[in-house]
Design an enzyme around this catalytic site. Sequence first.
Site, PDB file in Angstrom:
ATOM      1  N   HIS A  62    -126.905 100.992   8.890  1.00 33.38           N
ATOM      2  CA  HIS A  62    -126.940 101.021  10.356  1.00 33.38           C
ATOM      3  C   HIS A  62    -128.013 102.002  10.831  1.00 33.38           C
ATOM      4  O   HIS A  62    -128.268 103.016  10.182  1.00 33.38           O
ATOM      5  CB  HIS A  62    -125.576 101.454  10.908  1.00 33.38           C
ATOM      6  CG  HIS A  62    -124.438 100.598  10.447  1.00 33.38           C
ATOM      7  ND1 HIS A  62    -123.649 100.925   9.354  1.00 33.38           N
ATOM      8  CD2 HIS A  62    -123.977  99.410  10.909  1.00 33.38           C
ATOM      9  CE1 HIS A  62    -122.731  99.978   9.184  1.00 33.38           C
ATOM     10  NE2 HIS A  62    -122.913  99.047  10.106  1.00 33.38           N
ATOM     11  N   ASP A  95    -123.865 101.629   2.540  1.00 38.83           N
ATOM     12  CA  ASP A  95    -123.300 100.395   3.076  1.00 38.83           C
ATOM     13  C   ASP A  95    -124.297  99.238   3.139  1.00 38.83           C
ATOM     14  O   ASP A  95    -123.962  98.171   3.656  1.00 38.83           O
ATOM     15  CB  ASP A  95    -122.635 100.622   4.442  1.00 38.83           C
ATOM     16  CG  ASP A  95    -123.438 101.528   5.359  1.00 38.83           C
ATOM     17  OD1 ASP A  95    -124.572 101.890   4.992  1.00 38.83           O
ATOM     18  OD2 ASP A  95    -122.928 101.890   6.439  1.00 38.83           O
ATOM     19  N   ASP A 111    -128.903 104.500   5.466  1.00 41.83           N
ATOM     20  CA  ASP A 111    -127.649 103.833   5.816  1.00 41.83           C
ATOM     21  C   ASP A 111    -128.017 102.476   6.422  1.00 41.83           C
ATOM     22  O   ASP A 111    -129.059 102.329   7.054  1.00 41.83           O
ATOM     23  CB  ASP A 111    -126.902 104.679   6.852  1.00 41.83           C
ATOM     24  CG  ASP A 111    -125.523 104.147   7.173  1.00 41.83           C
ATOM     25  OD1 ASP A 111    -124.552 104.673   6.637  1.00 41.83           O
ATOM     26  OD2 ASP A 111    -125.429 103.175   7.977  1.00 41.83           O
ATOM     27  N   HIS A 161    -124.387 108.501  13.897  1.00 41.96           N
ATOM     28  CA  HIS A 161    -124.257 107.830  15.205  1.00 41.96           C
ATOM     29  C   HIS A 161    -123.883 108.804  16.326  1.00 41.96           C
ATOM     30  O   HIS A 161    -123.950 108.433  17.502  1.00 41.96           O
ATOM     31  CB  HIS A 161    -123.191 106.727  15.154  1.00 41.96           C
ATOM     32  CG  HIS A 161    -123.523 105.595  14.237  1.00 41.96           C
ATOM     33  ND1 HIS A 161    -124.694 104.879  14.343  1.00 41.96           N
ATOM     34  CD2 HIS A 161    -122.848 105.056  13.175  1.00 41.96           C
ATOM     35  CE1 HIS A 161    -124.722 103.941  13.393  1.00 41.96           C
ATOM     36  NE2 HIS A 161    -123.621 104.036  12.677  1.00 41.96           N
TER      37      HIS A 161
HETATM   38 ZN   LIG Z   1    -123.518 102.701   8.187  1.00 39.88          ZN
END
Ligand SMILES: [Zn+2]
Length: 338
Positions: A166, A251, A164, A129
């Site tokens: 996200h 995740d 991931d 991120h």
């Molecule tokens: Zn994540």
Amino acid sequence: MILAYCDLERDKHLVPPGHPEDHKRLEALSRALARPEIAECLIDRDTIGDSWRKASLEDLELVHTSSYVTSLSKSSASTLRRLDPDTYISPESFETALYACGAGLSAIDLLESGLGTFGFVGMRPPGHHARPSQAMGFCLINNVAVAARYLAKKRRRVAIVDWDVHHGNGTQEIFWDDPFVLYVSVHQSPLYPFTGLAHETGSGQATGLTVNIPLPAQSTGQRVRQALEEIAQPQIEAFHPDWILVSSGFDAHRSDPLASMCLTSGDYFDMTRWVATLAPQSGRTIFFLEGGYDLHALQQSVEACLSALSEGSLRPEPPSSGGPGLVEITRCKEIWGL
Ligand SMILES: [Zn+2]
């Protein structure tokens, strides 16, 4: 043999009590590495010696602005500080981040020297991120991006596979117009950071080198594998990468507290096998730990991943199948003419 990095003593990045991205994650990872059938597949620590280096400020500036790097380094003098609603920096966070990022660069150098068939860099804080001049989503330095740019500078073509749960908004932004790096992400959508829509595909000379596959909540491993095999794989094969770097968050596991996907550790075994088949040659694939916040699921998923890399058969859970996502996969395939 797998070249694996996990150094509990160098992890001095502190977060407030109850924060999901804490030191216990690396302890779970080290338990996975210590499992006998995994440990016997790892290159011995004595063979590697002190080859794990810290990233330099110049390394960080391959993807981050110098003013951002300077501001992070100065934060090291202060007490625990909040950089955004969920990202913290503590007095020794910057030093920890330098080791985390440097481990990826060391893994590249060691694999290029012929040591190891795959790399696995278990470090924190995670990175995908982190934007060029902004920390966000638990991330300070974009570790996988620094590694990819380090390779691209040497004219190597790099495919980043980000599974991931996200979307890796920082990585996408950094390579948005870089023709040496293909960025592929499969992620839950809508979900933080609310980027990574299917029509975001890169620009300029890199048009078509960003591949986003957003899947709905409750998607299973079968749908993720289908997305990877039917949409990501043709793009990766057409790109002819010299290296594959995996932003390997765990995740999307069904037990994870921060998302709502339904994957199991068995799915991570199959996804790892899939990405391993795409490796351009031995010693040219590195896994970078990103998210994964249920400690038991993280441990089991890392065990499954490393077992798959070493031709093992350790699947702590069966893979998951069925569920939603077919509509979204079909829509993505239309965008890519598949
Ligand atoms: Zn994540």
